[in-house]
Motif scaffolding. Structure first.
Motif, PDB file in Angstrom:
ATOM      1  N   THR A 180      -6.656  -3.715   0.248  1.00 57.81           N
ATOM      2  CA  THR A 180      -5.485  -3.219  -0.474  1.00 57.81           C
ATOM      3  C   THR A 180      -5.662  -3.332  -1.975  1.00 57.81           C
ATOM      4  N   TYR A 181      -5.367  -2.258  -2.684  1.00 57.66           N
ATOM      5  CA  TYR A 181      -5.369  -2.256  -4.147  1.00 57.66           C
ATOM      6  C   TYR A 181      -3.941  -2.051  -4.632  1.00 57.66           C
ATOM      7  N   GLN A 205       2.761  -4.506  -5.174  1.00 60.44           N
ATOM      8  CA  GLN A 205       3.350  -5.217  -4.024  1.00 60.44           C
ATOM      9  C   GLN A 205       3.741  -4.255  -2.913  1.00 60.44           C
ATOM     10  N   MET A 206       4.130  -3.035  -3.309  1.00 64.48           N
ATOM     11  CA  MET A 206       4.517  -2.041  -2.318  1.00 64.48           C
ATOM     12  C   MET A 206       3.326  -1.742  -1.401  1.00 64.48           C
ATOM     13  N   ASN A 207       2.147  -1.660  -1.999  1.00 62.65           N
ATOM     14  CA  ASN A 207       0.947  -1.436  -1.196  1.00 62.65           C
ATOM     15  C   ASN A 207       0.659  -2.643  -0.305  1.00 62.65           C
ATOM     16  N   VAL A 208       0.870  -3.835  -0.841  1.00 64.40           N
ATOM     17  CA  VAL A 208       0.646  -5.044  -0.039  1.00 64.40           C
ATOM     18  C   VAL A 208       1.556  -5.007   1.182  1.00 64.40           C
ATOM     19  N   ARG A 209       2.803  -4.648   0.916  1.00 66.52           N
ATOM     20  CA  ARG A 209       3.784  -4.587   2.017  1.00 66.52           C
ATOM     21  C   ARG A 209       3.420  -3.455   3.006  1.00 66.52           C
ATOM     22  N   ASP A 210       2.994  -2.293   2.492  1.00 65.13           N
ATOM     23  CA  ASP A 210       2.590  -1.195   3.387  1.00 65.13           C
ATOM     24  C   ASP A 210       1.423  -1.648   4.263  1.00 65.13           C
ATOM     25  N   SER A 211       0.467  -2.348   3.649  1.00 61.80           N
ATOM     26  CA  SER A 211      -0.693  -2.805   4.429  1.00 61.80           C
ATOM     27  C   SER A 211      -0.259  -3.799   5.498  1.00 61.80           C
ATOM     28  N   GLU A 212       0.688  -4.664   5.163  1.00 61.59           N
ATOM     29  CA  GLU A 212       1.173  -5.625   6.164  1.00 61.59           C
ATOM     30  C   GLU A 212       1.852  -4.896   7.316  1.00 61.59           C
ATOM     31  N   ALA A 213       2.657  -3.907   6.961  1.00 66.98           N
ATOM     32  CA  ALA A 213       3.358  -3.154   8.003  1.00 66.98           C
ATOM     33  C   ALA A 213       2.344  -2.438   8.904  1.00 66.98           C
ATOM     34  N   ASP A 230     -14.738  -1.646  13.118  1.00 68.68           N
ATOM     35  CA  ASP A 230     -14.867  -0.328  13.750  1.00 68.68           C
ATOM     36  C   ASP A 230     -14.098   0.704  12.925  1.00 68.68           C
ATOM     37  N   VAL A 231     -13.063   0.201  12.210  1.00 71.50           N
ATOM     38  CA  VAL A 231     -12.253   1.081  11.369  1.00 71.50           C
ATOM     39  C   VAL A 231     -12.060   0.394  10.020  1.00 71.50           C
ATOM     40  N   MET A 232     -12.267   1.146   8.922  1.00 71.37           N
ATOM     41  CA  MET A 232     -12.025   0.596   7.579  1.00 71.37           C
ATOM     42  C   MET A 232     -10.933   1.414   6.917  1.00 71.37           C
ATOM     43  N   ILE A 233      -9.949   0.690   6.365  1.00 72.87           N
ATOM     44  CA  ILE A 233      -8.848   1.400   5.720  1.00 72.87           C
ATOM     45  C   ILE A 233      -8.730   0.911   4.279  1.00 72.87           C
ATOM     46  N   PHE A 234      -8.708   1.834   3.334  1.00 77.27           N
ATOM     47  CA  PHE A 234      -8.569   1.479   1.927  1.00 77.27           C
ATOM     48  C   PHE A 234      -7.217   1.985   1.432  1.00 77.27           C
ATOM     49  N   ASN A 235      -6.325   1.013   1.163  1.00 79.90           N
ATOM     50  CA  ASN A 235      -4.989   1.368   0.685  1.00 79.90           C
ATOM     51  C   ASN A 235      -5.029   1.339  -0.840  1.00 79.90           C
TER      52      ASN A 235
END
Ligand code: 5AD
Ligand code: SF4
Length: 452
Positions: A7-8, A11-19, A39-44
């Motif tokens: 996550t970059y 805080q909104m991104n942090v929260r989106d990543s948590e969700a 197996d899966v990489m996600i870059f927020n």
């Protein structure tokens, strides 16, 4: 399926990543902190400044080596940069599989499945305000601090500050229903959360129908929401970020003053102390009207700390403009601030203007403000020595495993000794014996690696 999420940004991104982590684990996936295992990489991602975009692109590009070893690996970019440049990134980066915009995050599982089965590139970038409801109830992911919880209450922004890309990548401002937010807060409280952080690009405009002008002085739907959340017994503290200054109506200030659960720290983005620059930024206040809000808060609420965001080197910013910012920051007495060097963002209005303040001048102005801040922060911390402060316990100190740390309502970090039975989320009284640059110290031994 093992999923790595990086996550970059805010805080909104942090929260989106948590969700999203909650959504993924509920569906049976496992989270991993190791890129090599994934197996899966996600870059927020974040688009607010050029540097944030470059950092994420560098990282995503570097992931090519893992795809060589594991051709089934799925790599996706989500969030603001995906919204801004998703198609371009998919075209340019051969090993990138999907781009999911800020309005489509709730469709993550479906997209991962589609890529795994059909091995095709997918871009989902349409705006949609369903996203918060769809993700709202997924804050059940156990985060690093289980006694704290984040709740997104608004999404998007209608303000169009001339330098800012957020309205273009996060869409129009939208407020969730109060019942849904209260339900989420109660669910978090039932799981042991004692402090909630309410999030949005402009939280104080909550419930104002997307209007860019503040409501009348005796109205504050955001204040009403704070009061409702404060009624939940086991929630002991409420924080929020970020509010636009003009939405601090008298009503909101009165509610903050009368409700001790609302934390005594206000993050009030200033951006500039020069009226001329503020006007060019399309900020709807002047240095005087900003100060008026600060003074009302100080007079009515009592002890408060202030933090802010400031941009140096906005197009056309003169020495005089900069000095106005420096002076206003000293007048307010911010304890903490994020100082940003202006960077033009394609799509935002100011990108049409010459970025005419040299990098060296931006850097110099940045350093001047940081030096002022450091002086104030030390003075503010020293003034706490000899007092006994209420602290919410966070857990073992990240700097010294022999000690514990927590925060005051005014957002100061305090380090102290653990005592029998003490656990994260407890509210304790700590006599402050010493003060460092960023930390206050309670009684107990000084560890060798403690920073003073
Ligand atoms: N350049 C520099 N800083 C910016 N910010 C937003 N856009 C830009 C930009 N183009 C800063 C603002 C905002 C914070 C989140 O990022 O200060 O409050
Ligand atoms: Fe960007 Fe201004 Fe909206 Fe904040 S209020 S997100 S700075 S446009």
């Amino acid at each position: 399926m093992k999923v790595f999420i990086k996550t970059y940004g805010c805080q909104m991104n942090v929260r989106d990543s948590e969700a999203l982590a909650g959504m993924l684990t509920n569906a049976g996936a496992e989270l991993t902190a190791s890129e090599a295992d994934a197996d899966v990489m996600i870059f927020n991602t974040c688009s607010v400044r050029d540097q944030a975009e470059r950092k994420a692109i560098g990282k995503i590009t570097f992931m090519k080596k893992y795809k060589k070893h594991n051709p089934d690996l799925v790599v996706g970019v989500i969030g603001c940069m995906a919204q801004h440049r998703g198609q371009e990134l998919l075209d340019k980066i051969a090993h990138l599989d999907f781009a999911l915009g800020t309005g489509q995050l709730h469709r993550l599982l479906e997209v991962i499945e589609d890529v795994r089965q059909n091995r095709r590139k997918i871009a989902l970038l349409e705006d949609s305000s369903d996203v918060l409801e769809a993700m709202g109830m997924h804050s059940d992911y156990a985060n690093l601090r289980p006694h704290t919880g984040m709740i997104a209450i608004t999404r998007g922004c209608n303000r169009f500050c001339s330098y800012c890309i957020v309205p273009y990548v996060r869409g129009r401002e939208y407020s969730r229903q109060a019942e849904d937010i209260i339900k989420e807060a109660k669910m978090l409280a039932d799981k042991g959360v004692r402090e909630v952080m309410l999030l949005g690009q402009n939280v104080a405009a909550y419930g104002c129908g997307g209007n860019v002008n503040p409501p009348p002085a005796d109205v504050s739907p955001f204040g009403d929401l704070l009061q409702e959340i404060a009624k939940i017994d086991s929630i002991k503290r409420i924080r929020y970020t970020s509010p636009y200054p003009t939405f601090f109506t008298d009503k909101l200030i009165d509610i903050i003053a009368s409700e001790p659960k609302i934390c005594r720290n206000v993050h009030l983005p200033l951006q500039s102390g020069s009226d001329r620059v503020l006007k060019n930024m399309n900020r709807q206040y002047t240095a005087d009207s900003y100060l008026e809000i600060v003074n009302k808060l100080k007079n009515k609420v009592g002890e408060l700390t202030f933090s802010t965001d400031v941009i140096v080197g906005f197009p056309g910013e003169t020495d005089e403009d900069f000095m106005a910012t420096k002076d206003l920051m000293n007048t307010v007495g911010f304890d903490h601030a994020f100082i940003f060097k202006y960077s033009p963002r394609a799509g935002a209005k100011s990108a049409e203007w010459a970025d005419d303040v040299p990098q060296s001048v931006k850097e110099e102005r940045n350093q001047i403000l940081l030096a002022d801040l450091e002086k104030r922060s030390i003075a503010g911390n020293l003034a706490c020595v000899g007092r006994t402060l209420e602290v919410m316990v966070d857990g073992v100190s990240p700097r010294n495993p022999a000690r514990w740390s927590g925060r005051t309502s005014t957002a100061r970090t305090v380090v102290f000794s653990h005592t029998e039975g003490m656990k994260p989320g407890d509210l304790i009284q700590v006599p402050i014996e010493r003060a460092g640059r960023v930390t206050l110290f309670g009684p107990g031994l000084v560890g060798a690696d403690e920073e003073l």
